[in-house]
Write a protein that holds these residues in place. Structure first.
Motif, PDB file in Angstrom:
ATOM      1  N   GLU A  82       0.802  -1.215   0.000  1.00 18.27           N
ATOM      2  CA  GLU A  82       0.000   0.000   0.000  1.00 18.27           C
ATOM      3  C   GLU A  82       0.844   1.277   0.000  1.00 18.27           C
ATOM      4  OE1 GLU A  82      -3.833  -1.867   2.440  1.00 18.27           O
ATOM      5  OE2 GLU A  82      -2.091  -1.075   3.523  1.00 18.27           O
ATOM      6  N   LEU A  83       2.154   1.138  -0.102  1.00 18.33           N
ATOM      7  CA  LEU A  83       3.030   2.309  -0.144  1.00 18.33           C
ATOM      8  C   LEU A  83       2.656   3.209  -1.324  1.00 18.33           C
ATOM      9  CD1 LEU A  83       6.501   0.679   0.665  1.00 18.33           C
ATOM     10  CD2 LEU A  83       5.265   2.320   2.096  1.00 18.33           C
ATOM     11  N   GLY A  84       2.519   4.500  -1.054  1.00 20.67           N
ATOM     12  CA  GLY A  84       2.170   5.454  -2.103  1.00 20.67           C
ATOM     13  C   GLY A  84       0.685   5.665  -2.281  1.00 20.67           C
ATOM     14  N   GLN A  85      -0.131   4.767  -1.730  1.00 22.18           N
ATOM     15  CA  GLN A  85      -1.584   4.948  -1.820  1.00 22.18           C
ATOM     16  C   GLN A  85      -2.047   5.964  -0.780  1.00 22.18           C
ATOM     17  OE1 GLN A  85      -4.104   1.462  -1.801  1.00 22.18           O
ATOM     18  NE2 GLN A  85      -2.508   0.168  -2.707  1.00 22.18           N
ATOM     19  N   TYR A  86      -3.193   6.568  -1.042  1.00 20.63           N
ATOM     20  CA  TYR A  86      -3.802   7.400  -0.011  1.00 20.63           C
ATOM     21  C   TYR A  86      -4.200   6.499   1.156  1.00 20.63           C
ATOM     22  CZ  TYR A  86      -4.152  11.537  -2.987  1.00 20.63           C
ATOM     23  OH  TYR A  86      -3.862  12.636  -3.764  1.00 20.63           O
ATOM     24  N   LYS A  87      -3.922   6.956   2.372  1.00 18.71           N
ATOM     25  CA  LYS A  87      -4.257   6.170   3.559  1.00 18.71           C
ATOM     26  C   LYS A  87      -5.747   5.860   3.625  1.00 18.71           C
ATOM     27  CE  LYS A  87      -0.493   7.856   6.520  1.00 18.71           C
ATOM     28  NZ  LYS A  87      -0.139   8.584   7.756  1.00 18.71           N
ATOM     29  N   SER A  88      -6.564   6.869   3.360  1.00 17.42           N
ATOM     30  CA  SER A  88      -8.010   6.677   3.442  1.00 17.42           C
ATOM     31  C   SER A  88      -8.493   5.625   2.449  1.00 17.42           C
ATOM     32  CB  SER A  88      -8.736   8.006   3.202  1.00 17.42           C
ATOM     33  OG  SER A  88      -8.335   8.587   1.975  1.00 17.42           O
ATOM     34  N   VAL A  89      -7.940   5.637   1.236  1.00 15.02           N
ATOM     35  CA  VAL A  89      -8.346   4.682   0.203  1.00 15.02           C
ATOM     36  C   VAL A  89      -7.914   3.262   0.567  1.00 15.02           C
ATOM     37  CG1 VAL A  89      -8.003   3.988  -2.199  1.00 15.02           C
ATOM     38  CG2 VAL A  89      -8.360   6.406  -1.637  1.00 15.02           C
ATOM     39  N   ALA A  90      -6.668   3.116   1.010  1.00 17.53           N
ATOM     40  CA  ALA A  90      -6.151   1.795   1.382  1.00 17.53           C
ATOM     41  C   ALA A  90      -6.990   1.170   2.497  1.00 17.53           C
ATOM     42  CB  ALA A  90      -4.685   1.907   1.816  1.00 17.53           C
ATOM     43  N   LEU A  91      -7.302   1.958   3.503  1.00 12.77           N
ATOM     44  CA  LEU A  91      -8.057   1.449   4.647  1.00 12.77           C
ATOM     45  C   LEU A  91      -9.502   1.123   4.276  1.00 12.77           C
ATOM     46  CD1 LEU A  91      -6.771   3.883   7.426  1.00 12.77           C
ATOM     47  CD2 LEU A  91      -6.310   1.430   7.287  1.00 12.77           C
ATOM     48  N   ILE A  92     -10.157   2.038   3.576  1.00 11.37           N
ATOM     49  CA  ILE A  92     -11.566   1.831   3.217  1.00 11.37           C
ATOM     50  C   ILE A  92     -11.729   0.642   2.276  1.00 11.37           C
ATOM     51  CG2 ILE A  92     -13.433   2.808   1.833  1.00 11.37           C
ATOM     52  CD1 ILE A  92     -13.549   3.760   4.679  1.00 11.37           C
ATOM     53  N   ASN A  93     -10.841   0.503   1.302  1.00  9.89           N
ATOM     54  CA  ASN A  93     -10.919  -0.647   0.394  1.00  9.89           C
ATOM     55  C   ASN A  93     -10.822  -1.954   1.158  1.00  9.89           C
ATOM     56  OD1 ASN A  93     -11.234   0.875  -1.898  1.00  9.89           O
ATOM     57  ND2 ASN A  93      -9.084   0.801  -2.516  1.00  9.89           N
ATOM     58  N   ARG A  94      -9.904  -1.992   2.125  1.00  7.06           N
ATOM     59  CA  ARG A  94      -9.715  -3.207   2.919  1.00  7.06           C
ATOM     60  C   ARG A  94     -10.946  -3.505   3.777  1.00  7.06           C
ATOM     61  NH1 ARG A  94      -5.302  -2.399   7.078  1.00  7.06           N
ATOM     62  NH2 ARG A  94      -4.245  -1.519   5.275  1.00  7.06           N
ATOM     63  N   ILE A  95     -11.473  -2.471   4.425  1.00  7.76           N
ATOM     64  CA  ILE A  95     -12.646  -2.647   5.287  1.00  7.76           C
ATOM     65  C   ILE A  95     -13.867  -3.082   4.471  1.00  7.76           C
ATOM     66  CG2 ILE A  95     -14.344  -1.388   6.685  1.00  7.76           C
ATOM     67  CD1 ILE A  95     -11.836  -2.031   8.238  1.00  7.76           C
ATOM     68  N   ASN A  96     -14.070  -2.423   3.326  1.00 11.46           N
ATOM     69  CA  ASN A  96     -15.234  -2.763   2.487  1.00 11.46           C
ATOM     70  C   ASN A  96     -15.169  -4.205   1.986  1.00 11.46           C
ATOM     71  OD1 ASN A  96     -16.441  -0.266   2.790  1.00 11.46           O
ATOM     72  ND2 ASN A  96     -15.678   0.555   0.862  1.00 11.46           N
ATOM     73  N   ARG A  97     -13.972  -4.649   1.615  1.00 13.98           N
ATOM     74  CA  ARG A  97     -13.826  -6.036   1.140  1.00 13.98           C
ATOM     75  C   ARG A  97     -14.061  -7.029   2.280  1.00 13.98           C
ATOM     76  NH1 ARG A  97      -9.291  -3.994  -1.809  1.00 13.98           N
ATOM     77  NH2 ARG A  97      -7.912  -4.807  -0.192  1.00 13.98           N
ATOM     78  N   PHE A  98     -13.518  -6.728   3.443  1.00 14.67           N
ATOM     79  CA  PHE A  98     -13.572  -7.670   4.564  1.00 14.67           C
ATOM     80  C   PHE A  98     -14.955  -7.750   5.182  1.00 14.67           C
ATOM     81  CE2 PHE A  98     -12.885  -9.330   8.800  1.00 14.67           C
ATOM     82  CZ  PHE A  98     -11.856 -10.246   8.646  1.00 14.67           C
ATOM     83  N   PHE A  99     -15.612  -6.596   5.378  1.00 21.31           N
ATOM     84  CA  PHE A  99     -16.886  -6.564   6.092  1.00 21.31           C
ATOM     85  C   PHE A  99     -18.099  -6.405   5.177  1.00 21.31           C
ATOM     86  CE2 PHE A  99     -13.884  -5.434   9.447  1.00 21.31           C
ATOM     87  CZ  PHE A  99     -14.366  -6.144  10.534  1.00 21.31           C
ATOM     88  N   GLY A 100     -17.868  -6.195   3.880  1.00 22.51           N
ATOM     89  CA  GLY A 100     -18.994  -6.034   2.956  1.00 22.51           C
ATOM     90  C   GLY A 100     -19.712  -4.718   3.094  1.00 22.51           C
ATOM     91  N   THR A 101     -19.021  -3.706   3.619  1.00 24.80           N
ATOM     92  CA  THR A 101     -19.612  -2.375   3.779  1.00 24.80           C
ATOM     93  C   THR A 101     -19.453  -1.565   2.500  1.00 24.80           C
ATOM     94  OG1 THR A 101     -17.513  -1.721   4.805  1.00 24.80           O
ATOM     95  CG2 THR A 101     -19.332  -2.239   6.291  1.00 24.80           C
ATOM     96  N   ASN A 102     -20.045  -0.394   2.490  1.00 21.79           N
ATOM     97  CA  ASN A 102     -19.931   0.508   1.344  1.00 21.79           C
ATOM     98  C   ASN A 102     -19.490   1.887   1.837  1.00 21.79           C
ATOM     99  OD1 ASN A 102     -20.105   1.318  -1.361  1.00 21.79           O
ATOM    100  ND2 ASN A 102     -22.218   2.032  -1.092  1.00 21.79           N
ATOM    101  N   TRP A 103     -18.502   1.888   2.724  1.00 23.28           N
ATOM    102  CA  TRP A 103     -18.003   3.127   3.294  1.00 23.28           C
ATOM    103  C   TRP A 103     -17.135   3.869   2.277  1.00 23.28           C
ATOM    104  CZ3 TRP A 103     -16.368   1.241   8.885  1.00 23.28           C
ATOM    105  CH2 TRP A 103     -17.533   0.840   9.560  1.00 23.28           C
ATOM    106  N   LYS A 104     -16.860   5.135   2.536  1.00 21.22           N
ATOM    107  CA  LYS A 104     -16.243   5.981   1.520  1.00 21.22           C
ATOM    108  C   LYS A 104     -14.958   6.655   2.007  1.00 21.22           C
ATOM    109  CE  LYS A 104     -17.481   9.526  -1.875  1.00 21.22           C
ATOM    110  NZ  LYS A 104     -18.473  10.545  -2.282  1.00 21.22           N
ATOM    111  N   ALA A 105     -13.976   6.715   1.116  1.00 22.54           N
ATOM    112  CA  ALA A 105     -12.719   7.408   1.393  1.00 22.54           C
ATOM    113  C   ALA A 105     -12.738   8.778   0.731  1.00 22.54           C
ATOM    114  CB  ALA A 105     -11.536   6.597   0.855  1.00 22.54           C
ATOM    115  N   GLU A 106     -12.322   9.799   1.474  1.00 25.48           N
ATOM    116  CA  GLU A 106     -12.191  11.159   0.952  1.00 25.48           C
ATOM    117  C   GLU A 106     -10.718  11.551   1.010  1.00 25.48           C
ATOM    118  OE1 GLU A 106     -14.590  12.740  -0.425  1.00 25.48           O
ATOM    119  OE2 GLU A 106     -16.268  11.473   0.203  1.00 25.48           O
ATOM    120  N   THR A 107     -10.100  11.696  -0.163  1.00 26.20           N
ATOM    121  CA  THR A 107      -8.659  11.979  -0.213  1.00 26.20           C
ATOM    122  C   THR A 107      -8.395  13.486  -0.147  1.00 26.20           C
ATOM    123  OG1 THR A 107      -8.728  11.956  -2.639  1.00 26.20           O
ATOM    124  CG2 THR A 107      -8.175   9.882  -1.523  1.00 26.20           C
TER     125      THR A 107
END
Length: 270
Positions: A82-107
């Motif tokens: 995840e180096l170089g990615q936006y922190k918010s995007v990296a975290l939200i993508n992981r959470i959405n995949r793992f928990f099936g949520t539809n949360w949003k990242a704002e960069t």
């Protein structure tokens, strides 16, 4: 014979709209670093538990314009992939995949420019996990402005602020407006919880000299913040949120934590 006056315990009773909502309760999480990255996972676990109990759950938006670098690995929840990615995007993508949520990242940085989109800037609960005193003051000003000028469904009600130094920290809950309290024979309901930027102004201003420059390595980062201070604060703070949703009544509205000697001091509702 004169009746003896009984001092009722002070409490804050949570709005019914949070306890039995028709839609997920919107949360804006500001900051996806040491504490924010840990807290997001706790929020996802809490959402999963709430929905299993018949609650509508929560909907989280994460604001952070910072990108993952090598100094973040280990202390924050990021991998080399995840180096170089936006922190918010990296975290939200992981959470959405793992928990099936539809949360949003704002960069983007949550600042006064955010007021251009009040629907995005406003949430029922705002959680701040920021590094600087100036950012905390700015968030307070934005939330107070939204309280006066925004009347949408996600009108801001509560502000939960996380802050820490090397091995100590605090989590403090504030209200942005008076929360109507029911009458009680047992307790003294308190409708207003003071803003952290007003109640602890001297404490905040006294910490302005802290070094907030980015670290170049994990070793350097650990000289500024202990390895487990962020996760300790995140879990205790998430427990306060869980109490809000599950019990609907607060005797304490935060706490002070000293990890060096394992002491936690609750902040009573008064």
């Amino acid at each position: 014979m004169k009746k003896q006056k009984v001092n009722k315990p002070a409490v804050h009773i949570i709005q019914k709209e949070l306890l039995q909502p028709y839609n997920p309760v919107t949360i804006n999480l500001i900051g996806a670093g040491g504490t924010g990255s840990q807290l997001l996972t706790a929020l996802a676990r809490m959402n999963h538990a709430l929905t299993a109990l018949g609650h509508a759950g929560v909907y989280v938006r994460v604001f952070d314009d910072d990108q993952v670098d090598t100094a973040n690995l280990g202390r924050q929840l990021f991998t080399t992939a995840e180096l170089g990615q936006y922190k918010s995007v990296a975290l939200i993508n992981r959470i959405n995949r793992f928990f099936g949520t539809n949360w949003k990242a704002e960069t983007i940085r949550y600042n006064k420019q955010s007021l251009k989109d009040r629907d995005l800037a406003s949430a029922v609960i705002t959680i701040s996990c920021v590094d600087t005193v100036s950012a905390r003051y700015e968030i307070g000003e934005i939330l107070q402005h939204l309280t006066k000028n925004y009347g949408g469904r996600n009108r801001v009600k509560y502000w939960l602020d996380f802050g820490n130094s090397r091995s100590s920290g605090q989590v403090i809950l504030s209200t942005l407006e008076k929360i109507t309290q029911p009458a009680s024979a047992l307790y003294r309901p308190v409708e207003n919880l003071p803003l952290v930027t007003e109640e602890f102004k001297e404490l905040l201003n006294g910490s302005e000299h802290e070094d907030n420059t980015p670290s170049c390595s994990l070793a350097e980062a650990l000289t500024k913040q202990d390895l487990f201070i962020n996760s300790a604060l995140a879990n205790c703070g998430a427990s306060l949120l869980w109490q809000m949703f599950r019990e609907g009544i607060l005797f304490n509205r935060g706490f002070f934590l000293n990890l060096a000697d394992f002491r936690t001091q609750p902040l009573k509702v008064a």
